[in-house]
Design a protein around this motif. Structure first.
Motif, mmCIF file in Angstrom:
data_model
loop_
_atom_site.group_PDB
_atom_site.id
_atom_site.type_symbol
_atom_site.label_atom_id
_atom_site.label_comp_id
_atom_site.label_asym_id
_atom_site.label_seq_id
_atom_site.Cartn_x
_atom_site.Cartn_y
_atom_site.Cartn_z
ATOM 1 N N ILE A 125 4.797 3.284 10.074
ATOM 2 C CA ILE A 125 3.310 2.342 9.668
ATOM 3 C C ILE A 125 3.228 2.438 8.554
ATOM 4 C CG2 ILE A 125 0.541 1.981 10.132
ATOM 5 C CD1 ILE A 125 0.602 3.574 12.680
ATOM 6 N N ILE A 126 3.382 3.487 7.821
ATOM 7 C CA ILE A 126 3.730 3.540 6.149
ATOM 8 C C ILE A 126 4.740 2.580 6.058
ATOM 9 C CG2 ILE A 126 3.088 4.738 4.162
ATOM 10 C CD1 ILE A 126 1.372 6.895 5.478
ATOM 11 N N ALA A 127 5.269 3.275 5.935
ATOM 12 C CA ALA A 127 7.053 2.525 5.769
ATOM 13 C C ALA A 127 7.373 1.277 6.093
ATOM 14 C CB ALA A 127 7.815 3.199 6.806
ATOM 15 N N GLN A 128 6.701 0.583 7.343
ATOM 16 C CA GLN A 128 6.094 -0.563 7.667
ATOM 17 C C GLN A 128 5.663 -1.209 6.287
ATOM 18 O OE1 GLN A 128 8.090 -2.618 10.525
ATOM 19 N NE2 GLN A 128 7.532 -4.153 8.956
ATOM 20 N N PHE A 129 4.153 -0.783 5.701
ATOM 21 C CA PHE A 129 4.216 -1.735 4.956
ATOM 22 C C PHE A 129 4.550 -1.612 3.354
ATOM 23 C CE2 PHE A 129 1.395 -0.535 1.028
ATOM 24 C CZ PHE A 129 0.869 -1.598 1.337
ATOM 25 N N VAL A 130 5.336 -0.454 3.202
ATOM 26 C CA VAL A 130 6.138 -0.300 2.174
ATOM 27 C C VAL A 130 7.138 -1.874 2.115
ATOM 28 C CG1 VAL A 130 7.798 1.028 0.724
ATOM 29 C CG2 VAL A 130 5.658 1.965 1.588
ATOM 30 N N ARG A 131 7.535 -2.169 3.336
ATOM 31 C CA ARG A 131 8.992 -3.149 3.173
ATOM 32 C C ARG A 131 8.711 -3.829 3.246
ATOM 33 N NH1 ARG A 131 9.953 -0.225 8.446
ATOM 34 N NH2 ARG A 131 11.691 1.217 8.840
ATOM 35 N N PHE A 132 6.872 -4.010 3.995
ATOM 36 C CA PHE A 132 5.960 -5.981 3.144
ATOM 37 C C PHE A 132 6.285 -6.126 2.079
ATOM 38 C CE2 PHE A 132 4.325 -5.309 7.681
ATOM 39 C CZ PHE A 132 5.199 -6.285 7.889
ATOM 40 N N MET A 133 5.959 -4.655 0.813
ATOM 41 C CA MET A 133 5.259 -5.091 -0.693
ATOM 42 C C MET A 133 7.075 -4.849 -0.922
ATOM 43 S SD MET A 133 2.672 -5.235 -0.519
ATOM 44 C CE MET A 133 2.602 -5.238 1.049
ATOM 45 N N ASP A 134 8.150 -4.285 -1.123
ATOM 46 C CA ASP A 134 9.485 -4.604 -0.719
ATOM 47 C C ASP A 134 9.892 -5.914 -0.404
ATOM 48 O OD1 ASP A 134 10.087 -2.339 -1.997
ATOM 49 O OD2 ASP A 134 10.149 -1.147 -0.180
#
Length: 850
Positions: free
Chosen positions: A610-619
């Motif tokens: 879930i954290i990784a998905q958030f970081v993808r959105f930011m990236d």
């Protein structure tokens, strides 16, 4: 599914497996694994007439084929006909099995197969490496000059042990070729030095614990399998079975087809010496199978025709049946694209045969979809080629068991807010099967020669991803070669309306790419004969977003159309939808999966994802900031080579990122999560590390390019101003830990630009990219075959200290001064921790201003 690795990038030979005959190159007869024991003779009979060859063959086991393979005691000999000495061959080494999968996986070929030729004199047989990078036509007046620097170098030399009785064959002791440590055959992944410094890959070969296991000879190849033992630094001994193949290549290579930067194929680069041009000519030839119709007249008349040599895939019976049937569907889905260009049954899917003693998945002739019982959350689909022509000879797909785990997490995290059927610890067979089918189709696309197309999903307007009719027809992307997984844009209630949540079987771009690579044109004798026709096809698609190809960029990506894991043409809008869903999942996923002990164990890995998905959105959003759209341009194309992302989009993307970084701690963690995994700072680390990357040299360099070259652009001053306002001006009163971390990072990064070490590379890309898991390990292979990187257009400013200092430092000094003044004015406000924080910032900046 992709890289890295790690083009890699990660690829073997086609076989039309029939009951009585195989056709590979020309008419290939059914393989016969012929072995015979040469009996010893009575030493008293006719010893004077016994030849040296006959003496040598005593007590030998022989298997006859292209080369006779001879085993005497613990040695392997090859009997090579002189008439085959100057032919071209491919030699490869595949890992058949291993004692563990931490470094090495069964089925992998971790070094690119080598193109070789043989030659001999009276005493030795030599193996050479032919030159391919530079070419010159025999008709050229400079051909003699070209030959003087193009002699194939000698790679290995072997003493001739004995000649056949008629002196037509040379017998050599080839044991060192099959039972020794050869760098070009290493079973260990060829990872970058940065990774090997941190993770101890590789091992030392131990000859005393190694031996020849098995050998085979056939009409067009030989296979020798060896048990190879290595010692490793930390993991102890490692034993593998390695199958080394030598295959003979067609005397006449397939007619190559030119590459085009506007469509994504793996390619072989060539540099041509030609007196008709005033500079060295550079071009590429694509990787593709040699598909020819059985009936050319019917094919050209528009009828569906079967190919002479279909691409036959064998599916590992170790894949559980509930998934295997979907894997087969994913492989066969590519027939949709081939039927569109006139081929019927271009791809044939079979199980491993149980009644054929000659079938061997280690034989480089067979295309096998393999399963590896490893927790690695990945899959890959390399292919192996005839480098003279680009003809694909064999495809491999390696699917690790862990990919099931990853698909489970992604399906739930990306669509759990919309689809109640995925709110569970174990997916239904239908849901997981559909995901496995997508993985299979993606990897088979690589084995057909296709690179990732990360620009495909940008073709769809975001709102179309909530349109039932549109998504049912087109899925989430126009290309299965994109990384566009599941429809995180869809909102609660959309599924019930008929919105599709998964990728297409085969997309519109995929069909066009197969046309470019495989449609047969009449009367073609050379690549030049079809060059203008192919370019015309591509030119016709300019402006058609469904057929846009976006290159996979491995460093400093700044084209927001070409990103992994994104959806739609407006990243802020798409990811705003995505975050709404992600927040719902974060609040509820523990209830969905923690229904037993197994679910408890899955909570932590799901939370990380879930954290990784958030970081993808930011990236995704940050690629727009300082970004530009790149269009590979040929003479006469109407589109410009590059365009800057409009300023309004850049500003919106930056504000989206800063807002969500500030709000992350408000929703990402809850008592249900911590009750199972305990206290955690993973979200804190993720948000503060991401903010730190907003201030790297590469990030600011993108803005500098905009400012130096563009008009009405988002300037470095404006960029820093927005960050300062969000992280300082708007943060009053008592600060949270994340607030203090953001402000400290701002000061430390900016003061770094005033130091002598300012221009050192950030160095964050290589290790991060190699260690991040995706659902396609072709990343490393793709990178190794990739000729473009954003570092090229960035280089002039990002890597030029003189321009860098004159442009960047005044802006940096401006915001350090504002920070200093703000911190001084707040040293006596807020709680004690906040006051001390501001005093620390003042101390850090005193050397600049006091």
């Amino acid at each position: 599914m992709k890289r890295l690795f790690y083009v890699f990038v990660l690829l073997c030979f086609t076989l039309n497996f029939a009951s009585a005959s195989d056709e590979l190159w020309g008419k290939r007869k059914k393989k016969k694994d012929t072995s015979e024991k040469v009996e010893s003779r009575d030493s008293t009979s006719k010893t004077s007439s016994e030849s040296a060859y006959e003496k040598f063959m005593k007590e030998a086991t022989v298997k006859k084929g292209m080369f006779n393979v001879i085993k005497k005691k613990d040695k392997i000999y090859l009997e090579i006909p002189k008439k085959l000495m100057n032919r071209d061959y491919l030699i490869s080494s595949r890992v058949s099995s291993t004692s563990r999968t931490w470094q090495i996986d069964p089925g992998t070929i971790n070094r690119t197969p080598l193109l070789i030729t043989f030659s001999c004199d009276e005493n030795k047989v030599y193996i050479h490496f032919p030159h391919l990078d530079y070419v010159c036509k025999e008709s050229s007046e400079m051909y003699e000059a070209y030959k003087r620097h193009s002699n194939p170098p000698i790679w290995k030399a072997f003493k001739i042990e004995v000649m056949s009785k008629d002196s037509s064959n040379c017998v050599i002791d080839a044991t060192p070729l099959f039972l020794s440590s050869i760098a070009e055959f290493s079973p260990f992944p060829d990872l970058p030095a940065e990774v090997r410094m941190i993770v101890p890959f590789g091992g030392s070969f131990q000859s005393d614990r190694s031996k020849i296991e098995e050998f085979k000879a056939f009409e067009d190849n030989i296979i020798v399998k060896s048990m190879m033992t290595y010692t490793t630094d930390k993991e102890g001994p490692l034993t593998t079975i390695e199958a080394r193949n030598i295959i003979i290549l067609p005397e006449t290579p397939m007619v190559p087809r030119y590459a085009d930067e506007r469509i994504g194929f793996f390619e072989e680069s060539r540099k041509l010496f030609d007196e008709h041009h005033d500079r060295l000519q550079q071009y590429g030839i694509i990787n593709r199978w040699d598909l020819q119709p059985k009936d050319m007249d019917k094919y050209l008349a528009g009828e569906l025709v079967e190919p002479v040599k279909p691409i036959v895939w064998y599916v590992d019976p170790a894949i559980p049946e509930k998934w295997r049937k979907y894997v087969k569907l994913g492989i066969a889905d590519w027939n949709i694209a081939f039927e569109a260009i006139g081929f019927k049954n271009a791809i044939v899917v079979k199980d491993y045969p149980v009644d054929d003693p000659n079938f061997d998945p280690d034989d480089i002739h067979y295309n096998c979809y393999r399963f590896v019982t490893s927790a690695k959350e990945n899959s890959m689909g390399p292919s192996w080629i005839d480098p003279r022509s680009g003809e694909i000879l064999c495809g491999d797909v390696i699917s690790w068991y862990g990919v099931v785990t990853l698909l489970n997490k992604w399906r739930m995290i990306q669509t759990g807010a919309v689809d109640p059927s995925v709110r569970c610890p174990v997916m239904t067979d239908e849901n997981m099967g559909e995901a496995m089918r997508y993985v299979a189709a993606h990897e088979i696309g690589h084995t057909l020669g296709l690179m990732h197309n990360f620009g495909a999903s940008a073709a769809y307007p975001v709102e179309k991803l909530r349109d039932p009719e549109f998504t049912q027809k087109y899925g989430t992307t126009p290309s299965i070669m994109d990384y566009a997984r599941f429809n995180y844009v869809a909102q609660p209630g959309d599924l019930e309306k008929g919105v599709k949540l998964t990728p297409p079987l085969i997309g519109e771009y995929d069909k066009f790419a197969i046309k470019y690579g495989y449609q047969v044109l009449p009367n073609v004798k050379s690549a030049d004969d079809e060059k203008e026709i192919l370019r015309g096809w591509v030119r016709e698609q300019i402006g058609n977003k469904m057929c846009f190809y976006g290159k996979q960029v491995f460093q400093f990506n700044f084209d927001p159309r070409s990103m992994a894991e994104d959806l739609g043409d407006d990243v802020v809008k798409a990811n705003t939808y995505g975050l709404k869903n992600l927040k719902y999942v974060a609040a509820n996923f523990v209830d969905w999966i923690a229904v037993n002990d197994e679910g408890y164990a899955a909570v932590e890995s799901t939370y990380k994802e879930i954290i990784a998905q958030f970081v993808r959105f930011m990236d995704h959003a940050m690629v727009s900031v300082g970004g530009m759209y790149i269009n590979p341009k040929y003479y006469g194309d109407p589109e410009p080579l590059y365009e800057y992302v409009p300023k309004a989009k850049q500003v919106a993307a930056l504000k989206f990122v800063l807002k969500n970084l500030n709000e992350l701690q408000d929703w990402i963690i809850n008592d249900k999560v911590t009750a199972i995994i305990g206290p955690t700072a993973k979200h804190y680390v993720a948000q503060t590390q991401f903010f730190n990357e907003l201030l790297t040299k590469e990030m600011l360099g993108r803005l500098q390019i905009n400012e130096v070259d563009g008009k009405n652009v988002f300037t470095l001053d404006e960029y820093m101003g927005i960050i300062f306002d969000e992280m300082f001006t708007k943060k009053t009163g008592n600060l949270k830990l994340a607030d203090m971390a953001f402000q400290n990072s701002f000061v430390e990064n900016l003061t770094g630009y005033m130091d002598k070490g300012e221009f050192k590379s950030a160095g964050r890309h290589s290790l991060r990219e190699w260690t991040n898991e995706t659902t396609c390990s072709c990343h490393a292979y793709c990178e190794s075959r990739h000729s473009f990187d954003a570092v090229d257009p960035l280089g002039e400013i990002v890597l030029s200290p003189r321009i860098d200092k004159s442009n960047k430092r005044p802006i940096v000094m401006k915001y350090l001064r504002k920070t200093y003044n703000t911190a001084k004015s707040r040293m006596n406000t807020g709680n004690e921790k906040t006051r001390e924080h501001y005093r620390l910032l003042v101390l850090k900046l005193n050397y600049l201003f006091d």
